[in-house]
Design an enzyme around this catalytic site. Structure first.
Site, PDB file in Angstrom:
ATOM      1  N   HIS A  55      49.352  54.408  60.406  1.00 51.36           N
ATOM      2  CA  HIS A  55      48.316  55.427  60.372  1.00 51.36           C
ATOM      3  C   HIS A  55      48.405  56.290  59.119  1.00 51.36           C
ATOM      4  O   HIS A  55      47.387  56.725  58.580  1.00 51.36           O
ATOM      5  CB  HIS A  55      48.430  56.312  61.616  1.00 51.36           C
ATOM      6  CG  HIS A  55      47.302  57.278  61.785  1.00 51.36           C
ATOM      7  ND1 HIS A  55      46.036  56.891  62.152  1.00 51.36           N
ATOM      8  CD2 HIS A  55      47.245  58.628  61.641  1.00 51.36           C
ATOM      9  CE1 HIS A  55      45.250  57.954  62.233  1.00 51.36           C
ATOM     10  NE2 HIS A  55      45.962  59.011  61.922  1.00 51.36           N
ATOM     11  N   HIS A 104      40.268  59.018  65.747  1.00 55.92           N
ATOM     12  CA  HIS A 104      41.206  59.528  66.749  1.00 55.92           C
ATOM     13  C   HIS A 104      41.067  58.649  67.984  1.00 55.92           C
ATOM     14  O   HIS A 104      40.844  59.133  69.096  1.00 55.92           O
ATOM     15  CB  HIS A 104      40.921  60.997  67.067  1.00 55.92           C
ATOM     16  CG  HIS A 104      42.127  61.874  66.902  1.00 55.92           C
ATOM     17  ND1 HIS A 104      42.502  62.838  67.796  1.00 55.92           N
ATOM     18  CD2 HIS A 104      43.072  61.897  65.933  1.00 55.92           C
ATOM     19  CE1 HIS A 104      43.605  63.443  67.380  1.00 55.92           C
ATOM     20  NE2 HIS A 104      43.969  62.884  66.245  1.00 55.92           N
TER      21      HIS A 104
END
EC number: 6.3.5.3
Length: 749
Positions: A55, A104
């Site tokens: 990420h 998200h």
């Protein structure tokens, strides 16, 4: 347990550390040891694990993302490009606009409300960190099958989180989309975008320069929520048997963020800040290592001075915490008192936690002992770079050969009419007003266009009417059929959506959502999509300013459709000349711009009527897209058209019905020569739009299209209280409205 100091780490090389549990591979841990010349301390391991996660480090995607720089078109508008918190473009009159889209996804599945809310909060802080005042947000969303019980759990929570956080911040939600598909069942996509405005001289960057300058942590206290949250959670495939991969999701406080915004902007206005970084994924680990590595020296940090919500947190947990509403500023010593005073005025906790040094090390202390001593670049920028194996999937040829053209078409006018109702009442084509009505779209008073318009539009300057438009688009079904073309179709649609409102497309941000990079088929999809997007942006002259990569979007072995979401930002000189979607004037003429072909691969019709996905997606002609945009922008500026709507999912009939319902006016359509009614209504050929033209402007408009070589076909007139296709059927607006608006509430309430 005794404190694991740097000195202790050097003296105890064989101490076992939980590198595997923190998401590092064996060779990555070996590389950390090689960099340090010893084993890491627990605190150093925490920093490397979160900063080297997929990420944060983009370790599987870096080799492909380079194309955005290598193929970047020349752009006078570009002020800040890839590598900062968000890209910045010049929109004229001394104004600059910053925008970005991020994901998200996994947190929003675990805890829909907080996952989505903190997604909004995080992207807004990226905008603040560039020096801009945030002015709007957008949310491209993907959920599982609309009638699946878990969708009823996830979607309302996500929507409430987005609305709750954004509405409390006072930011209008002007765009995005909602898509349902079974492939997202265990892995919804919650992408969030934000736009901010500033003057050129107000741009700020994430760098810590000037030895002796103070490092100030300000905002909310640091807690145990979200320890390793987005950074580790988004770097592994979902697997219910691994609770360690499902840490606590961050908890958001929009009122704290609002104070943080105003406090930061006041500090900017008084020129108090040398460098700034928001605390998002990887928290303090990210902020300190990135500020130090991007600056001119090193940094020392005293972790004991970090304000805590939980006094039991270990140093490792403090460094990994992703608690929200926090930022880190670098301030000259003589300006610290004034900075702290502004924070106090806004009731924002602020603490000097460190200092910029003239060395090249990031040193962090706890209880008087040194627990971190690293070259910050090795943490922030020198993570692993993988050229993962990629291979065209063995099922791709069969998928493309399964052409939608073989599907049975309606055999009668009655069947055609019935299929129109099926498509416009299907979850993906139905009205999403039940969702978007939960967002405040007009707060601040500068929203000019918002959902369900083709793109959102915000006024930047009240006197001149200068404005910006933003559209996000992506079609995972197209990308599954052909990821190269699918990415270009997403770009083309967002580009077209901006142009239909009258704004000139300037720049691109993206959110690239894919499955596991450890699957060669997924990596092939990813590489093809990047190549398509980079080639497309080069051809259209719209540089990629930044964005986000979200991998491991799959549950077990089942990956989502490759879903590159593309955001296009455009500028309009005067928002008063914008073009809306709604048909408003009886008697106006309807024209179809572009060519209609037999293109049904990945179409809404094939999905809704036949539950089919196969064949090739519509062909992409980016030069035609550019020409169409030029025509739409000129026609809007010169008052030749009163409404415009792009043609995409659901074809012409869906676009016409939407424009009729928004304007509460009917339309009479005539099938053009050379087309059958079915293809005319349902084809999803790209590079097309439908416009309504005042009769007084017809000759001028058609002459302009003819002179520039854009196909233009008169297809009807705005008239009556039904959508009528001559010789086929008529559907009253009240029946269409019921079909279009009842679906989503019925599924979710």
């Amino acid at each position: 347990m005794s404190l694991d100091t740097v000195e202790n780490a050097a003296a105890t090389p064989d101490t076992a550390l939980p590198w595997k549990e923190l998401g590092l591979k064996e060779d990555e841990y070996a590389r950390v040891r090689e960099i340090l010349g010893r084993r890491p301390t627990g605190a150093e391991l925490a920093m490397y694990s979160v900063m080297w996660s997929e990420h944060c480090s983009y370790k599987s995607s870096k080799v492909h993302l380079r194309q955005f720089g290598e193929k970047a078109p020349e752009s006078e508008a570009m002020l800040v490009g890839i590598g900062e918190n968000a890209g910045v473009v010049d929109v004229g009159q001394g104004y600059a606009v910053t925008f970005k889209v991020e994901s998200h996804n996994h947190p929003s599945y675990v805890e829909p409300y907080q996952g989505a809310a903190t997604g909004v909060g995080g992207i807004v802080r990226d905008i603040i960190a560039m020096g801009a005042r945030p002015v709007a947000v957008v949310d491209p969303l993907r959920f599982g099958a609309a009638d699946h019980p878990d969708t009823k759990r996830v979607l309302p929570g996500v929507v409430a989180g987005i609305g709750g956080y954004g509405n409390c911040l006072g930011l209008p939600n002007i765009g995005g989309e909602v898509v349902f598909d079974a492939c997202y069942q265990g892995n919804p996509l919650v992408n969030a975008g934000a736009v901010g405005v500033m003057k050129h001289e107000d741009i700020h960057l994430a760098k810590a320069s000037g030895p002796g300058n103070k490092v100030i942590l300000y905002g909310a206290r640091t807690g145990g929520d979200g320890i390793g949250g987005a950074s580790i959670l988004a770097s592994e495939t979902f697997d219910a048997t691994k609770p360690s991969k499902r840490p606590a999701v961050q908890v958001g406080d929009p009122f704290q963020e609002k104070l943080l915004i105003e406090c930061t902007l006041e500090a900017f206005a008084e020129k108090l800040v040398v460098g700034i970084q928001d605390l998002g994924a990887a928290g303090l680990s990210c902020a300190t290592s990135e500020l130090a590595s991007n600056g001119s020296g090193g940094m020392t940090v005293t972790l004991d001075d970090v304000p805590l919500r939980d006094s039991t947190l270990t140093p490792e947990e403090i460094l990994m915490s992703e608690s929200q509403e926090r930022m880190c500023a670098v301030v000259e010593p003589e300006k610290v008192d004034r900075f702290l005073a502004i924070c106090e005025k806004w009731d924002v906790i602020a603490t000097v936690v460190g200092e910029v040094t003239d060395g090249d090390r990031l040193e962090i202390f706890w209880q008087g002992e040194k627990i971190v001593d690293v070259d910050p670049r090795t943490v922030a920028h020198d993570g692993p770079v993988y050229e993962r194996p990629l291979a065209r999937p063995d099922w791709q040829d069969a998928l493309q050969a399964d052409d939608a053209g073989k599907l049975p078409r309606p055999a009668s006018s009655a069947e055609l009419k019935d299929q129109v109702l099926q498509v416009i009442s299907s979850p993906n084509q139905a009205s999403k007003s039940w969702i978007t009505d939960q967002y405040d779209r007009f707060v601040q008073g500068n929203t000019v266009l918002a959902q369900p318009e083709d793109s959102g539009m915000i006024r930047v300057d009240e006197e001149s009417g200068l404005g910006v438009a933003l559209a996000t688009d992506g079609n995972g079904r197209y990308a599954k059929l052909d990821p190269y073309a699918g990415a270009q179709l997403a770009l083309a649609e967002a580009y077209r959506n901006v142009a239909t409102t009258g704004a000139k497309p300037l720049a691109v941000s993206d959110c690239l959502n894919f499955g596991s990079p450890e699957d060669p088929a997924v990596m092939w999809q990813f590489a093809e999509a990047i190549r398509g997007l980079a080639d497309g942006c080069q051809q259209l002259g719209t540089p990629v300013t930044g964005g986000n990569v979200s991998l491991y979007n799959q549950t077990g072995e089942v990956a989502i459709h490759p879903t590159p979401v593309v955001a296009v930002l455009g500028v309009i000189d005067d928002v008063a000349r914008r073009t809306p979607v709604a048909f408003k004037e009886e008697g106006q003429l309807l024209y179809l711009l572009g060519d209609t072909k037999e293109e049904f691969g990945g179409s809404a019709w094939s999905e809704v009527v036949h539950d089919h996905l196969g064949g090739l997606p519509p062909a992409v002609d980016l030069e035609r897209e550019r020409l169409l945009a030029e025509i739409l922008i000129s026609a809007s500026r010169d008052g030749m058209i009163d409404a415009a709507h792009d043609l995409s999912d659901g074809g012409l009939v869906t676009s016409v019905i939407e424009s009729c319902l928004l304007g509460e006016k009917g339309a009479r359509l005539v099938v053009p020569d050379g087309l059958d009614a079915f293809t005319f209504l349902f084809s999803e050929s790209a590079g097309r739009a439908v416009v309504s033209v005042p009769r007084s402007e017809e000759l001028r408009f058609t002459d302009m299209c003819g002179a520039r070589g854009l196909p233009v076909t008169r297809i009807g007139v705005v008239d009556g209280d039904a959508v009528e296709v001559q010789g086929e059927f008529a559907l009253p607006l009240n029946e269409l409205r019921t079909a279009h608006e009842a679906t989503v509430p019925a599924l979710l309430i």
